[in-house]
Design a protein around this motif. Sequence first.
Motif, PDB file in Angstrom:
ATOM      1  N   ASN A  49      32.380  50.106  43.705  1.00  0.00           N
ATOM      2  CA  ASN A  49      32.293  49.110  44.767  1.00  0.00           C
ATOM      3  C   ASN A  49      32.874  47.773  44.351  1.00  0.00           C
ATOM      4  OD1 ASN A  49      30.883  51.069  46.000  1.00  0.00           O
ATOM      5  ND2 ASN A  49      29.021  49.907  46.321  1.00  0.00           N
ATOM      6  N   LYS A  50      33.044  47.609  43.062  1.00  0.00           N
ATOM      7  CA  LYS A  50      33.420  46.303  42.558  1.00  0.00           C
ATOM      8  C   LYS A  50      34.817  45.898  42.992  1.00  0.00           C
ATOM      9  CE  LYS A  50      34.382  44.764  38.350  1.00  0.00           C
ATOM     10  NZ  LYS A  50      34.369  44.759  36.885  1.00  0.00           N
ATOM     11  N   ARG A  51      34.920  44.648  43.279  1.00  0.00           N
ATOM     12  CA  ARG A  51      36.203  44.114  43.666  1.00  0.00           C
ATOM     13  C   ARG A  51      37.082  44.009  42.427  1.00  0.00           C
ATOM     14  NH1 ARG A  51      36.623  37.927  45.303  1.00  0.00           N
ATOM     15  NH2 ARG A  51      38.803  37.865  45.935  1.00  0.00           N
ATOM     16  N   ALA A  52      38.370  44.172  42.637  1.00  0.00           N
ATOM     17  CA  ALA A  52      39.277  44.086  41.503  1.00  0.00           C
ATOM     18  C   ALA A  52      39.294  42.672  40.942  1.00  0.00           C
ATOM     19  CB  ALA A  52      40.674  44.486  41.943  1.00  0.00           C
ATOM     20  N   ASP A  53      39.427  42.595  39.644  1.00  0.00           N
ATOM     21  CA  ASP A  53      39.448  41.302  38.980  1.00  0.00           C
ATOM     22  C   ASP A  53      40.892  40.834  38.841  1.00  0.00           C
ATOM     23  OD1 ASP A  53      39.309  39.162  37.342  1.00  0.00           O
ATOM     24  OD2 ASP A  53      37.956  40.098  35.882  1.00  0.00           O
ATOM     25  N   VAL A  54      41.153  39.681  39.426  1.00  0.00           N
ATOM     26  CA  VAL A  54      42.504  39.127  39.373  1.00  0.00           C
ATOM     27  C   VAL A  54      42.995  39.019  37.934  1.00  0.00           C
ATOM     28  CG1 VAL A  54      43.871  37.066  39.815  1.00  0.00           C
ATOM     29  CG2 VAL A  54      42.256  37.876  41.518  1.00  0.00           C
ATOM     30  N   ASN A  55      42.093  38.613  37.064  1.00  0.00           N
ATOM     31  CA  ASN A  55      42.518  38.363  35.697  1.00  0.00           C
ATOM     32  C   ASN A  55      42.753  39.622  34.884  1.00  0.00           C
ATOM     33  OD1 ASN A  55      42.759  35.398  34.834  1.00  0.00           O
ATOM     34  ND2 ASN A  55      41.124  35.476  36.371  1.00  0.00           N
ATOM     35  N   GLU A  56      42.546  40.750  35.484  1.00  0.00           N
ATOM     36  CA  GLU A  56      42.903  41.981  34.803  1.00  0.00           C
ATOM     37  C   GLU A  56      44.213  42.542  35.328  1.00  0.00           C
ATOM     38  OE1 GLU A  56      39.616  44.696  34.958  1.00  0.00           O
ATOM     39  OE2 GLU A  56      38.314  43.207  34.009  1.00  0.00           O
ATOM     40  N   SER A  57      44.803  41.828  36.253  1.00  0.00           N
ATOM     41  CA  SER A  57      46.069  42.277  36.807  1.00  0.00           C
ATOM     42  C   SER A  57      47.201  41.786  35.907  1.00  0.00           C
ATOM     43  CB  SER A  57      46.215  41.705  38.222  1.00  0.00           C
ATOM     44  OG  SER A  57      47.546  41.800  38.650  1.00  0.00           O
ATOM     45  N   LEU A  58      48.106  42.667  35.594  1.00  0.00           N
ATOM     46  CA  LEU A  58      49.186  42.378  34.647  1.00  0.00           C
ATOM     47  C   LEU A  58      49.922  41.086  35.004  1.00  0.00           C
ATOM     48  CD1 LEU A  58      50.769  43.336  32.176  1.00  0.00           C
ATOM     49  CD2 LEU A  58      52.133  44.786  33.685  1.00  0.00           C
ATOM     50  N   TYR A  59      50.119  40.890  36.295  1.00  0.00           N
ATOM     51  CA  TYR A  59      50.804  39.703  36.784  1.00  0.00           C
ATOM     52  C   TYR A  59      50.092  38.431  36.316  1.00  0.00           C
ATOM     53  CZ  TYR A  59      52.647  36.528  40.450  1.00  0.00           C
ATOM     54  OH  TYR A  59      53.220  35.502  41.143  1.00  0.00           O
ATOM     55  N   TYR A  60      48.786  38.417  36.473  1.00  0.00           N
ATOM     56  CA  TYR A  60      48.022  37.225  36.068  1.00  0.00           C
ATOM     57  C   TYR A  60      47.840  37.151  34.563  1.00  0.00           C
ATOM     58  CZ  TYR A  60      47.230  36.148  40.927  1.00  0.00           C
ATOM     59  OH  TYR A  60      47.430  35.803  42.231  1.00  0.00           O
ATOM     60  N   ILE A  61      47.702  38.295  33.939  1.00  0.00           N
ATOM     61  CA  ILE A  61      47.586  38.320  32.486  1.00  0.00           C
ATOM     62  C   ILE A  61      48.802  37.635  31.880  1.00  0.00           C
ATOM     63  CG2 ILE A  61      47.726  39.838  30.462  1.00  0.00           C
ATOM     64  CD1 ILE A  61      45.965  41.833  31.965  1.00  0.00           C
ATOM     65  N   CYS A  62      49.976  37.965  32.401  1.00  0.00           N
ATOM     66  CA  CYS A  62      51.200  37.418  31.836  1.00  0.00           C
ATOM     67  C   CYS A  62      51.380  35.948  32.181  1.00  0.00           C
ATOM     68  CB  CYS A  62      52.404  38.234  32.298  1.00  0.00           C
ATOM     69  SG  CYS A  62      52.465  39.843  31.484  1.00  0.00           S
ATOM     70  N   GLN A  63      50.994  35.581  33.387  1.00  0.00           N
ATOM     71  CA  GLN A  63      51.076  34.165  33.744  1.00  0.00           C
ATOM     72  C   GLN A  63      50.234  33.318  32.791  1.00  0.00           C
ATOM     73  OE1 GLN A  63      50.185  33.247  37.826  1.00  0.00           O
ATOM     74  NE2 GLN A  63      52.381  33.331  38.305  1.00  0.00           N
ATOM     75  N   ARG A  64      49.047  33.808  32.554  1.00  0.00           N
ATOM     76  CA  ARG A  64      48.154  33.057  31.677  1.00  0.00           C
ATOM     77  C   ARG A  64      48.681  33.040  30.246  1.00  0.00           C
ATOM     78  NH1 ARG A  64      41.817  34.410  30.624  1.00  0.00           N
ATOM     79  NH2 ARG A  64      41.261  32.441  29.621  1.00  0.00           N
ATOM     80  N   LEU A  65      49.216  34.162  29.825  1.00  0.00           N
ATOM     81  CA  LEU A  65      49.765  34.248  28.478  1.00  0.00           C
ATOM     82  C   LEU A  65      50.924  33.257  28.308  1.00  0.00           C
ATOM     83  CD1 LEU A  65      49.915  35.542  25.684  1.00  0.00           C
ATOM     84  CD2 LEU A  65      51.265  37.389  26.670  1.00  0.00           C
ATOM     85  N   ILE A  66      51.779  33.186  29.318  1.00  0.00           N
ATOM     86  CA  ILE A  66      52.911  32.259  29.238  1.00  0.00           C
ATOM     87  C   ILE A  66      52.401  30.818  29.109  1.00  0.00           C
ATOM     88  CG2 ILE A  66      54.847  31.275  30.549  1.00  0.00           C
ATOM     89  CD1 ILE A  66      55.381  34.133  31.606  1.00  0.00           C
ATOM     90  N   ALA A  67      51.342  30.522  29.881  1.00  0.00           N
ATOM     91  CA  ALA A  67      50.764  29.184  29.793  1.00  0.00           C
ATOM     92  C   ALA A  67      50.265  28.900  28.375  1.00  0.00           C
ATOM     93  CB  ALA A  67      49.625  29.046  30.803  1.00  0.00           C
ATOM     94  N   LYS A  68      49.710  29.870  27.742  1.00  0.00           N
ATOM     95  CA  LYS A  68      49.241  29.696  26.364  1.00  0.00           C
ATOM     96  C   LYS A  68      50.414  29.527  25.408  1.00  0.00           C
ATOM     97  CE  LYS A  68      45.098  32.673  26.618  1.00  0.00           C
ATOM     98  NZ  LYS A  68      44.515  33.902  26.057  1.00  0.00           N
ATOM     99  N   LEU A  69      51.409  30.392  25.613  1.00  0.00           N
ATOM    100  CA  LEU A  69      52.558  30.382  24.702  1.00  0.00           C
ATOM    101  C   LEU A  69      53.302  29.059  24.746  1.00  0.00           C
ATOM    102  CD1 LEU A  69      53.859  34.010  25.356  1.00  0.00           C
ATOM    103  CD2 LEU A  69      52.990  33.147  23.172  1.00  0.00           C
TER     104      LEU A  69
END
Lengths: 210, 765
Positions: free
Chosen positions: B35-55
Amino acid sequence: MSAPINTEEPRFAQFKLVLLGESAVGKVLHRFVKDSFDDFRESTIGAAFLTQTILLDHNTTVKFEIWDTAGQERYKSLAPMYYRNANCALVVFDLTKQESLEKAKSWIKELQRQANSDIVIALTGNKLDLVQEDEGAREVSEDEARAYANELGLLYFEVSAKTGQEIKESFKSIAEKLPIEEKVNPRQGRRSRNVDLSRPNTNDQQACGC
Amino acid sequence: MSHMPGLKSATSFSSSSSLARTPSGPMVAAGLIMNKRADVNESLYYICQRLIAKLEKVPGMKAYLNLAFSSAEECSEQQAMLLSQRPASSSSHHNSTSSLDSEISVRSKWDRTMLTFSAGMLPAQINYDPVTPVWRLFQQGVPLCLIFNSLKPEHSIPLVSSDDLKVCKMNVYRFLSCCKQYLDIRDEDLFPITSVFADDTNNLLKVIKVVNSVLDLDPRFTAPEIEETYKVTDARSKVVKELVESERKFVQDLETLLRYRDDVMKRELISSEDLGILFPNLPEIVDFQRRFLVGLECNASVPEKYQRIGSVFLHAGVQGFKIYDPWSLLQTQAIDVIAREAGNLKRSSSLIDASYELQSFLIKPVQRLCKYPLLLQQLLKLTDSSWPNYNELEASLESSKEVAHNVNEAQRKSENVQLVKDLQERVVDWRGHGLLNVGELLFSNTVVVKDLLSDGPSSEKEVHCYMFEKIIYFFKEMAPKNKILSARKKSSASLTSSSGSLNGSQSNLYLNGRVFISNINVITSNDAGSFGGPGRYLTIRWKGTKERGGCVIKFRSEEQLVRWEAALKRLTKDQELDMPKVRNRDNSGSSEGEYLPKFPPVVDSPMGSARSSASSIQDSFKMPHVRQKSEVSLLSYGAPGPYSDEKKNRSVSSPATLVGSLAHHVASVELREQVNIKLTYKNENVHLSVQPHVVFADLLTTFLNKLRLTIGDDLKADDTLKLKYRDEDDDLIQFRSDDDWTVARDMLNQIADEESRILNIVVTV
C-alpha cells in the motif's frame, strides 16, 4: 483503531478478494480503503493492490488482500490470473445500467466455472446514491438482482462508491461468510490454498460470526 | 488493532515523502509494502540529482562534471537522432509483431537506440537526464579518486586524466583499494571495476551507493533530499502526476522483488528452475523500467506543452515491451511454484510474504502493461491537439494498446496450448475425428447451440465449442458416472493440470458435431430469429459434398461473438482466396475431390448406405447410445429457459450433421477411430485419414484426389493408382481389394503405440 482487549487469543485470518465488473469498481475499492485505517492516501489508478483489515469481532481480525482488475476487463485472458486462488470476489454492476448486470452475470459464470470452488461471491450493485435520489434512474430492480443472487447462492449488496454507503457493511458480510476457522486453525485448514496464519491461533468455535 | 499501529498517511502531494517511512513490525510491513506510496528519493532520477548536488561540493569536481554533462548531452543527441530515424511507430510495430525475433535481438534493438538512461527523446528544454552524467563521470575514473583525496588528502591518489580506458580502470582500481585501505570499507561493500563500465542501472546503483556512503563520511558534502517540485495545476497535470507516481511505485515494487529474489537465491532453498519461473529476466526488466521512469520524470519537469511522454513509450515500443513476454507467460506456473514452495520461500526471505503478497507482486508487470493505455488515453484526452507532440502521444496510445493486446494474446495462446492438451485428455470419443491437421486452436467457449435442421427444445444444448483453424468441434460432457475413466484421467491430470485454470474434476467429453470451416458459406451475427430471447447469436450455414446444414450458436458474451465472427469471416475468406473451391452436386455416394487438401478426407454420414449400416451394427454396442439417455438431464444444465418455448416450425428434411438430431448422428456417424495413412508418391509423402469402413474403390478415389491436390500434380483424374502397403516386417504388400484393406487394418490394430499406427502406402501409376 483501538486495540482489542485481549481476553482471548486474537484470531487473524487473511483472504484474497478480487474485484470484477464495471470500471467503477476501482472507486468502490478506494472508498473502502480510504475510509478506513490502512495507510493509503487518495488513490492513483496505478496502485491496484491494496490490503485492508477489518475487525470482525472483538478478537477476530480479517485482512483482505484486494486485487483490482479495474479497467482491464477487456483483456479477458488475463482475468484468471487475478481470480485464481481468490477466496472471495466482489462482482460490481451499475444499478442504473441493465447491461452492466449482464456483464456481471458473465463474470459470475466464469468465476463459478474457473475459480476456487468455495469462492464467496458477492454481487454488488453500485450507485445506490443515484437510485435513492431518483428511483427512476434505477434500471435493475433489487428483487430481480437479489433473486438471481439467491438462486446462485451469492451475497447481494447495493452500495454507493461515491458516498461509501454500505461498503464497509458488505465487506464485513463477506468476511463473515469466509471460513475463518479454517484459516485460523492450521489443522482444519489443511486443504489450504494461499492460507496461512500469522497470529497465534485459537480453536474457539463460536467466535466466527458476529 | 494492536498490531496495526496508527500510520501516518502521506496525504498531500508535495509533502516530503520521508514522512511516509514509518518503521513497523514485520506483519505490518508486509501489508504496507504494497500500500505504501513510492518514495521519491528512491527513484534513480532523484538519487542522481541529489548525488550531483553533493558532487558539486567536492573541490575540483566542477570540471569533471562539466565534461560528464557534455558527454551526456552528446549521448542524448545521438539517441534522439537514432530514434528520429526509426520508421514511424505505426508501421514499425506491424513488422515487429510478426517477426519472431529472438529475445536477444529484442534486447539489442532496444539497446542500440538506448544510449542514455532515459527512454525517449528529451523535451527541448532539457539537454540531458541526471543519470547519464553520473554514469559518464564515474567512467572517467579520476572523479572517484578526487572524492577520496578530498576525504583523505594525506593519502592522495595521483590524478591521471586520460581517455584511455585502461587508465580510467586503473583510477577506479586505485579508488577501490584506497577505500578499503584507508576508509575501512569492506570488500563486499564495494563494487567490481566492471560495474562502473557496465551499461546497466543495477551496476550503476551499486557504484552510486558506495560513492554516496563515501561522500556521507564528510559533512561538507551533504545535500538535502530533493523535493518533488511537480505541481498539479489542472486535470492534465494530475494525470501526468498519476502516471509518474504510479510508475515510480511500479519500479520500486520491481526493485523490492529484485531484492527478494536475491535473498531467495542466496539461501539456495529454491531450485534454479523454479527461480526462473518466479522471476524470469527480472534484472533486465528492472533496468528497462528504470530508464523508462527516468524518461517520464524528465518530462514531468518541463511545461506540459513541451512534454514528450509519448516518445518515452514509443522508444520502448511494442518491441521493447516484449521483454515482458516470458514474465506473463510463466505467471500461471509461478503461482504453482509459490503454492508448492511457500515454506522454503518464507525461510528464504521475509521481505515479501510468500503466501500473501508474492503473487500480487508477480502479477504487477502484467497489470502495469494493461494500465498504460488507460493512462495515455486520459492524457491524450486532456492534451491540446495543437501542441507540438500531440501526434507522438497519439501514436504512443496505439502502441501501448498493442502491447497490452499482445500480452493478452500471448496468454490466450498459451492457454490454448493447455486447452488442446486437456481436450486430448478429456475426449473419450472422437468419432473418427481428431486433432491432426485441424490447425491451431483459436477459441474455445461453452455455448448453446441449436441445429437449424431440427426442432424443438431438444435440439438446443449446451456444448463445448472449439474453433480450430480448419474445423469447429462441438463436444458434450459425459455424465461423470464413469468412475474408472475419470479416476484414471484425474491421476494423470493431477500432475499437469494443477497449472491449468481448471481444476482436476473435468468431465469427459464426446464429439457431438463438427463443421468444416471450408464448407461454411454463411456467417451472420445477431440473428435471433430462430432462437428465443435476447442474446448474442451467430448463425452459420455450410454446404459440403454430402452435407449441408446450419446452426445458431448462442454466446455468453458479446465479445465472444465478435471474435468468433471476425475469425470465421477471416478464415473462410482466406480459403476462398487460397484455392478454387469445387462445389459438387449434393448427391452422396462417391467421395470425390471436393475435400480440400488441407483436410483429412473424412467420409461422413453416408446415411442409409450399406457401408454405414454395416458399421452401425458393429458399433451399436458402443457408448454413445448409452450416453444419449443420460443426456437429457445434462441438457438443462446452464441452458436457461427463454428459448424453451420455441415453436416447431421446421421439419427435419436432411441428414443432420451437426449437433441435434442425435439419433441420426449416432446411426450414421462412424464410431470407429479413423485410419491414418501416409501416401508415398515419387519419394514425396502426404498424410491423410480415412474411416475404416470405406470401401476400396472409394479409397482409391480419395487417394487420387488427395495426391492430385498435393504432391501428384502430374496425375490425371482417370489415372489408376497401384498401391502397396508396408507390413510389420517392412515388406511391401500388394493392396488391390477390400480384402487387402481388411488385412491392413487388422495389422494396424495390433500396433499398440498410437503414434506409429500409420498405414504406409507406396503409390505408383
